[in-house]
Design an enzyme around this catalytic site. Sequence first.
Site, mmCIF file in Angstrom:
data_model
loop_
_atom_site.group_PDB
_atom_site.id
_atom_site.type_symbol
_atom_site.label_atom_id
_atom_site.label_comp_id
_atom_site.label_asym_id
_atom_site.label_seq_id
_atom_site.Cartn_x
_atom_site.Cartn_y
_atom_site.Cartn_z
ATOM 1 N N VAL A 16 0.844 -1.206 0.000
ATOM 2 C CA VAL A 16 0.000 0.000 0.000
ATOM 3 C C VAL A 16 0.875 1.250 0.000
ATOM 4 C CG1 VAL A 16 -1.767 1.291 1.254
ATOM 5 C CG2 VAL A 16 -1.902 -1.201 1.135
ATOM 6 N N LYS A 36 9.194 -5.729 -8.287
ATOM 7 C CA LYS A 36 9.140 -6.672 -7.158
ATOM 8 C C LYS A 36 10.166 -7.764 -7.452
ATOM 9 C CE LYS A 36 6.738 -8.459 -3.519
ATOM 10 N NZ LYS A 36 6.310 -7.768 -2.297
#
Length: 254
Positions: A16, A36
Site C-alpha cells: 500500500v 518486485k
Amino acid sequence: MILVVTGTDTNVGKTVLTAALAACALGRGARVAIYKPTQTGVEPGQGGDVRSISQWLGNPRALTVEEGARLAEPMAPVDAALHSGGIAAAQALPTLADHVRRVQALAREHEVVIVEGAGGLLVSLTLAGETIADIARALGARLVVVARPDLGTLNHTALTLEAAVSRGFVDGVLVLGGFPAAPTSLHERNRSNLRELAQRNRWTWVPGPPAAAVSAVEKETTQRILHAAGRKLAPVFDEQPALAHAASSPGSAG
C-alpha cells in the site's frame, strides 16, 4: 530516483505504501516503474502485489510494473523455491546482479523506480544470502522502511534501523503503515516513539497511508485515498540518499 521499500516484518503495509509513493510520483508528472524482485504466495496467472498496485491506481499509462520471479508458496523467497523445486529452483532464482540490471534498465526509461522487497530488510532473496539491503546498496537507492503501529513494533523497528544504519543507510525514511482511524493510546504512543526513533537516527519521518486504504468498493475512492496519502509522502522524493560507505558499483554487482 530509485527507492527501495522494505518493512520491519511481513504484512506491515509495504504494498500500500508503494502504491502511495507511486501516486505521489505520478502526480508530479513522472514516469514510474515498480519492481518486485520476488513475488511469493501467488500462482501463475494470479494477481500479485505490483498488479494490485496498478489496478488500485487505475492502470495509468505512465506506470510500469514488473516482477523478477514468482513462487507459489507463501514463504521467504529461497524457502519457497526450495519447496517448489529443490536446490535447482533455488539456484535458478535471479541473482543480485540480475535484479540490479533489471532496475537499471527501468531507471533508463522512468524518472522514478520503486523496488518493493519481500518481508523484511534481511530476508534472503538468493541462495547466496543476498537481501533487499544489498540491492538498495548496489543501486545507491534511498531506503524506505515501513513499520506497523501495534504492540512489539518498537523493538522490531529499532532492530531494523540499527541494521540499516550499520550498512550505511544514514538518510533513510521511516513510515508508519496502517495507522487506524480510531487509534488506541498504544497506537498514539507508538507513533510518537517511532517518530523520535527516526529523529535519533537522522532519518526522515513521514505518515503512511491509513489502515484500510485500499478496501473501498469504488475504484475512484481507492485512487483518491492513495493520491491523498501520496501527497504527504513528498519529502521522500525531496532529498537524495546518503550512504556512509561507498555503495558497490551497480554494474559489477554479484
